[in-house]
Design an enzyme around this catalytic site. Structure first.
Site, PDB file in Angstrom:
ATOM      1  N   TYR A 184      -0.435   0.076  -0.491  1.00  0.00           N
ATOM      2  CA  TYR A 184      -1.646  -0.159  -1.266  1.00  0.00           C
ATOM      3  C   TYR A 184      -1.779   0.944  -2.315  1.00  0.00           C
ATOM      4  CZ  TYR A 184      -3.117  -3.656   2.148  1.00  0.00           C
ATOM      5  OH  TYR A 184      -3.190  -4.772   2.943  1.00  0.00           O
ATOM      6  N   HIS A 197      -5.852  -9.954   1.334  1.00  0.00           N
ATOM      7  CA  HIS A 197      -7.239  -9.861   1.788  1.00  0.00           C
ATOM      8  C   HIS A 197      -8.177 -10.566   0.812  1.00  0.00           C
ATOM      9  CE1 HIS A 197      -6.603  -6.919   5.027  1.00  0.00           C
ATOM     10  NE2 HIS A 197      -5.718  -6.348   4.233  1.00  0.00           N
ATOM     11  N   HIS A 206       0.276 -10.514   3.818  1.00  0.00           N
ATOM     12  CA  HIS A 206      -1.058 -11.111   3.723  1.00  0.00           C
ATOM     13  C   HIS A 206      -1.773 -10.642   2.466  1.00  0.00           C
ATOM     14  CE1 HIS A 206      -1.684  -7.235   5.718  1.00  0.00           C
ATOM     15  NE2 HIS A 206      -2.885  -7.228   5.169  1.00  0.00           N
ATOM     16  N   ARG A 261       2.552  -5.289  10.070  1.00  0.00           N
ATOM     17  CA  ARG A 261       1.628  -6.364   9.735  1.00  0.00           C
ATOM     18  C   ARG A 261       2.397  -7.433   8.972  1.00  0.00           C
ATOM     19  NH1 ARG A 261      -3.996  -6.785   8.113  1.00  0.00           N
ATOM     20  NH2 ARG A 261      -3.559  -8.482   9.568  1.00  0.00           N
ATOM     21  N   TYR A 271       4.534  -5.218   6.070  1.00  0.00           N
ATOM     22  CA  TYR A 271       4.612  -3.764   5.907  1.00  0.00           C
ATOM     23  C   TYR A 271       4.156  -3.062   7.181  1.00  0.00           C
ATOM     24  CZ  TYR A 271      -0.480  -3.952   5.197  1.00  0.00           C
ATOM     25  OH  TYR A 271      -1.822  -4.162   5.359  1.00  0.00           O
TER      26      TYR A 271
END
Length: 311
Positions: free
Chosen positions: A180, A240, A238, A235, A214
């Site tokens: 991120y 969000h 995806h 994870r 990731y």
């Protein structure tokens, strides 16, 4: 050299007097628990009293059942101290701990039970920020070079199929390396984040990048905990999404592209079957340009209608 501070720490009584009843000296395990529960009975707020009582009952029972040693308890305290010290305004290690223990997913599921026809909730995660920029429909949340092109579109509806115009969508995701924007030390502003509103027909659409699976951060105490528990820290890919509209329950969810090996063992228990989506490959240069992508002749298309619940 600065002069040493002359200020002295002063401990001040909170002004609450001793209880009006006598407590036996805490010389047995049972007495310690009983005394604490008696003191908890003086809490004026009914909900606080209930929560505190249950916390004491279950925590003390856990200590007794496991016969936890002093060393183990001090290690636990040190672990929680490290979780707090690792947390920053843009990295919430406590949320990560809640996530990997399944607490975030459990609290979410208990407070927002599934409603037939409505979009399911998913965990917020520890990488949400408050600085996502407002974009127009069709614009991009990603700077160039962050991953393979993805276009996300759909409608926001109520459970009766009516469009919800003006719904505020917030979206954020990791880049193709699984990071991120907040995980980059030279971050100078938001990237792969955006806010947009549905149009008069409840439609929305924006450019993003194809998400990748990731690992959650492994350089902190939560990452070390997963190794101790013999659990992977991955994870599935995806994106969000939150959706907020007047008169509707706010939705916090995520979309998970199908085919990922980690879908059923997501380390934060966020995946629900209804949130697993298909990405369609579009190989047409004109369509790629029409969608606003600056180069290449292909992109992935994700179409998903979001259904909100009225309050």
């Amino acid at each position: 050299m600065a002069a040493p501070s002359t200020e002295q720490t002063v401990n001040v009584s909170n002004g609450i007097p001793p209880p009006s009843f006598d407590l036996p000296y805490p010389e047995t395990p049972e007495t310690i628990t009983e005394n604490l529960l008696k003191l908890g009975g003086t809490i004026q707020n009914t909900r606080h009293r209930f929560l505190f009582t249950k916390l004491v009952e279950h925590l003390h029972q856990y200590i007794k059942e496991t016969s936890i040693t002093t060393e183990e308890w001090m290690n636990s305290i040190q672990f929680l101290t490290q979780v707090g010290q690792t947390s920053t305004p843009i990295r919430q290690e406590f949320i990560l701990l809640s996530d990997v223990l399944g607490v975030s997913a459990l609290v979410d599921l208990l407070n927002t039970p599934a409603i037939p026809g409505a979009t399911a909730n998913s965990v917020l995660g520890p990488f949400h920020t408050d600085d996502a920029p407002l974009i127009e429909n069709g614009e991009s949340i990603a700077s160039e070079g962050k991953g393979k092109y993805l276009y996300i579109e759909g409608r926001v509806l109520d459970t009766e199929g009516n469009p919800v115009p003006g719904a505020l969508i917030e979206t954020w995701q990791a880049d193709e390396t699984g990071l991120y924007d907040t995980q980059y030390p030279d971050r100078d502003g938001p990237d792969l984040r955006g806010l947009l509103k549905t149009d008069k027909d409840g439609k929305y659409g924006y450019r993003a990048v194809v998400p990748e699976a990731y690992p959650i951060p492994g350089d902190g105490p939560v990452g070390e905990l997963l190794v101790t528990l013999n659990r992977h820290n991955m994870r599935p890919a995806h994106i969000h999404i939150t959706v907020d509209a007047p008169g509707y329950r706010k939705l916090t969810t995520a979309l998970y592209p199908e085919g990922n090996v980690y879908l059923r063992s997501d380390c934060v228990f966020g995946v629900k079957e209804s949130l697993v989506v298909k990405l369609v490959e579009v190989t047409d240069e004109k369509e790629t340009r029409r969608r606003g992508f600056p180069k290449g002749n292909m992109f992935k298309l994700l179409t998903f209608d979001i259904v909100l619940v009225k309050q």
